[in-house]
Write a protein that holds these residues in place. Structure first.
Motif, PDB file in Angstrom:
ATOM      1  N   GLY A   1      36.402  34.108  37.757  1.00 31.73           N
ATOM      2  CA  GLY A   1      36.711  35.285  38.555  1.00 31.73           C
ATOM      3  C   GLY A   1      37.829  36.110  37.948  1.00 31.73           C
ATOM      4  O   GLY A   1      38.385  35.785  36.894  1.00 31.73           O
ATOM      5  N   ALA A   2      38.167  37.192  38.642  1.00 29.30           N
ATOM      6  CA  ALA A   2      39.242  38.074  38.186  1.00 29.30           C
ATOM      7  C   ALA A   2      40.587  37.375  38.292  1.00 29.30           C
ATOM      8  O   ALA A   2      40.775  36.441  39.090  1.00 29.30           O
ATOM      9  CB  ALA A   2      39.251  39.351  39.030  1.00 29.30           C
ATOM     10  N   LEU A   3      41.543  37.830  37.483  1.00 31.10           N
ATOM     11  CA  LEU A   3      42.903  37.336  37.594  1.00 31.10           C
ATOM     12  C   LEU A   3      43.472  37.697  38.958  1.00 31.10           C
ATOM     13  O   LEU A   3      43.145  38.734  39.543  1.00 31.10           O
ATOM     14  CB  LEU A   3      43.790  37.930  36.497  1.00 31.10           C
ATOM     15  N   ASP A   4      44.352  36.856  39.466  1.00 30.64           N
ATOM     16  CA  ASP A   4      45.018  37.098  40.745  1.00 30.64           C
ATOM     17  C   ASP A   4      46.023  38.233  40.559  1.00 30.64           C
ATOM     18  O   ASP A   4      47.045  38.080  39.882  1.00 30.64           O
ATOM     19  CB  ASP A   4      45.725  35.817  41.195  1.00 30.64           C
ATOM     20  N   ALA A   5      45.752  39.383  41.152  1.00 26.87           N
ATOM     21  CA  ALA A   5      46.595  40.567  40.954  1.00 26.87           C
ATOM     22  C   ALA A   5      48.005  40.344  41.489  1.00 26.87           C
ATOM     23  O   ALA A   5      48.988  40.813  40.889  1.00 26.87           O
ATOM     24  CB  ALA A   5      45.949  41.779  41.623  1.00 26.87           C
ATOM     25  N   GLN A   6      48.129  39.644  42.609  1.00 31.75           N
ATOM     26  CA  GLN A   6      49.459  39.392  43.168  1.00 31.75           C
ATOM     27  C   GLN A   6      50.262  38.467  42.259  1.00 31.75           C
ATOM     28  O   GLN A   6      51.471  38.671  42.058  1.00 31.75           O
ATOM     29  CB  GLN A   6      49.334  38.794  44.570  1.00 31.75           C
ATOM     30  N   HIS A   7      49.607  37.464  41.710  1.00 33.72           N
ATOM     31  CA  HIS A   7      50.298  36.547  40.798  1.00 33.72           C
ATOM     32  C   HIS A   7      50.768  37.303  39.554  1.00 33.72           C
ATOM     33  O   HIS A   7      51.904  37.133  39.098  1.00 33.72           O
ATOM     34  CB  HIS A   7      49.364  35.406  40.400  1.00 33.72           C
ATOM     35  N   LEU A   8      49.906  38.155  39.012  1.00 36.26           N
ATOM     36  CA  LEU A   8      50.263  38.926  37.829  1.00 36.26           C
ATOM     37  C   LEU A   8      51.405  39.891  38.132  1.00 36.26           C
ATOM     38  O   LEU A   8      52.287  40.110  37.294  1.00 36.26           O
ATOM     39  CB  LEU A   8      49.043  39.678  37.315  1.00 36.26           C
TER      40      LEU A   8
ATOM     41  N   GLY B   1      37.635  31.257  43.018  1.00 33.97           N
ATOM     42  CA  GLY B   1      37.694  31.999  44.269  1.00 33.97           C
ATOM     43  C   GLY B   1      39.079  31.855  44.880  1.00 33.97           C
ATOM     44  O   GLY B   1      40.092  31.991  44.191  1.00 33.97           O
ATOM     45  N   PRO B   2      39.148  31.544  46.177  1.00 30.01           N
ATOM     46  CA  PRO B   2      40.452  31.406  46.828  1.00 30.01           C
ATOM     47  C   PRO B   2      41.102  30.033  46.609  1.00 30.01           C
ATOM     48  O   PRO B   2      42.222  29.809  47.063  1.00 30.01           O
ATOM     49  CB  PRO B   2      40.125  31.613  48.311  1.00 30.01           C
ATOM     50  N   VAL B   3      40.403  29.128  45.934  1.00 34.19           N
ATOM     51  CA  VAL B   3      40.901  27.756  45.778  1.00 34.19           C
ATOM     52  C   VAL B   3      41.712  27.645  44.491  1.00 34.19           C
ATOM     53  O   VAL B   3      41.248  28.034  43.410  1.00 34.19           O
ATOM     54  CB  VAL B   3      39.730  26.748  45.744  1.00 34.19           C
ATOM     55  N   PHE B   4      42.927  27.124  44.607  1.00 36.23           N
ATOM     56  CA  PHE B   4      43.763  26.880  43.433  1.00 36.23           C
ATOM     57  C   PHE B   4      43.899  25.380  43.231  1.00 36.23           C
ATOM     58  O   PHE B   4      44.235  24.642  44.158  1.00 36.23           O
ATOM     59  CB  PHE B   4      45.148  27.510  43.600  1.00 36.23           C
TER      60      PHE B   4
ATOM     61  N   ARG C   1      35.271  36.737  28.453  1.00 34.55           N
ATOM     62  CA  ARG C   1      36.080  36.700  29.669  1.00 34.55           C
ATOM     63  C   ARG C   1      37.548  36.397  29.356  1.00 34.55           C
ATOM     64  O   ARG C   1      38.460  37.054  29.876  1.00 34.55           O
ATOM     65  CB  ARG C   1      35.512  35.645  30.619  1.00 34.55           C
ATOM     66  N   VAL C   2      37.806  35.417  28.507  1.00 33.89           N
ATOM     67  CA  VAL C   2      39.178  35.064  28.152  1.00 33.89           C
ATOM     68  C   VAL C   2      39.876  36.248  27.480  1.00 33.89           C
ATOM     69  O   VAL C   2      41.034  36.562  27.790  1.00 33.89           O
ATOM     70  CB  VAL C   2      39.202  33.818  27.241  1.00 33.89           C
TER      71      VAL C   2
END
Length: 295
Positions: A85-92, A117-120, A136-137
């Protein structure tokens, strides 16, 4: 043949020029006061970015004081560069704010994934090396570097299994990522040794297949040893033991090829007293000096 594309940032030696070519230590909270009181002769300290993704508190107080005295390397463990999935925008965004705050000499992350998804998942999980994963990488690294406005270093993984659907050899995959994105390589020598023992590969041949010209930092750590279901030797990258002599030997081979490069001593489990870690760093420093004398 692997398809090519233009990288988002120009290839640069900036990643390698960041940290001084000396030995450093991972900064542990239990060692804050000792570091400030004794001012050890070290090249740099490294912290895990995720431990400082809060607005304030004692961690920031001490890191600010230590950052005034030493170069800083920031090491990420939660971007999940290889996730589908996409990178977590908030984390970035939190990472961006942290890097703007401390202006570290280097930022690095792992070639791995840890979210779906939402699971870390609190682990660094392996990738299948094929063309879709490569694309993707590279896209994720482009996004990170463009957001941070600096090149990052990508760490080679420690692995315990390989995917049947992989069509690209791991060193070739890493080489292609670096070629396409302009990022640098964080060469974890312990990871090279652990993976090669687990997959019955030659560590020196593996290392020589990596893009050593792009090495901007080296990691050294210890491992745990077990055996698999067939009774074969199985190494676990647990960062909970002194650096093994086989890893020191491989490190000397690395320095003979690339010359002195900033080298971190990692210990995240069963952390000993500061003087024990300092002694390992001093051993690495002596090897760096010898490598500099030869170059």
């Amino acid at each position: 043949m692997i398809p090519t594309r233009e990288h988002a940032l120009p290839r640069t030696q900036a990643a390698r020029a960041g940290l001084p070519p000396r030995a450093g230590l991972g900064l542990k909270t239990g060692h804050f006061n000792e570091v400030l009181d004794s001012r050890p002769d070290l090249g740099f300290f490294e912290v895990h970015a995720e431990n400082y993704m809060v607005a304030g508190g004692p961690f920031h107080h001490f890191l600010g004081l230590i950052r005034e005295q030493y170069p800083l390397s920031m090491h990420g463990v939660g971007l999940s560069i290889g996730a589908e999935g996409a990178l977590d925008a908030q984390h970035l965004q939190r990472l961006t704010e942290l890097i703007e705050r401390y202006q570290p000499h280097s930022f690095s992350e792992h070639l791995a994934w840890s979210s779906h998804g939402p699971v870390f998942l609190n682990d660094l999980l392996p990738l299948a090396y094929d063309t879709p994963t490569l694309k993707r990488v590279c896209e994720h690294i482009d996004q990170v570097q463009n957001t941070l406005q600096r090149p990052m270093l990508l760490e080679n993984p420690a692995t315990y299994l390989a995917f049947q659907r992989s069509t690209i050899d791991e060193p070739e995959f890493i080489r292609e990522v670096i070629q396409r994105t302009g990022c640098g390589l964080l060469l974890d020598v312990n990871n090279v040794y652990v993976s090669c023992v687990n997959h019955q590969r030659d560590p020196l041949a593996y290392m020589d297949a990596l893009p050593l010209h792009a090495v901007g930092e080296i990691h050294l750590a210890g491992f745990a040893e077990d055996s698999d279901s067939l009774g074969d030797r199985l190494l676990i990258d647990d960062h909970g033991a002194p650096i093994d002599q086989a890893v020191w030997a491989l490190y000397r081979q690395v320095l003979a090829r690339v010359g002195p490069v900033a080298t971190l001593i990692e210990r995240d489990n069963q952390v000993p007293t500061f003087d024990v870690l300092l002694a390992e760093a001093q051993h690495a420093e002596a090897l760096l000096i010898r490598a500099g004398d030869r170059s």
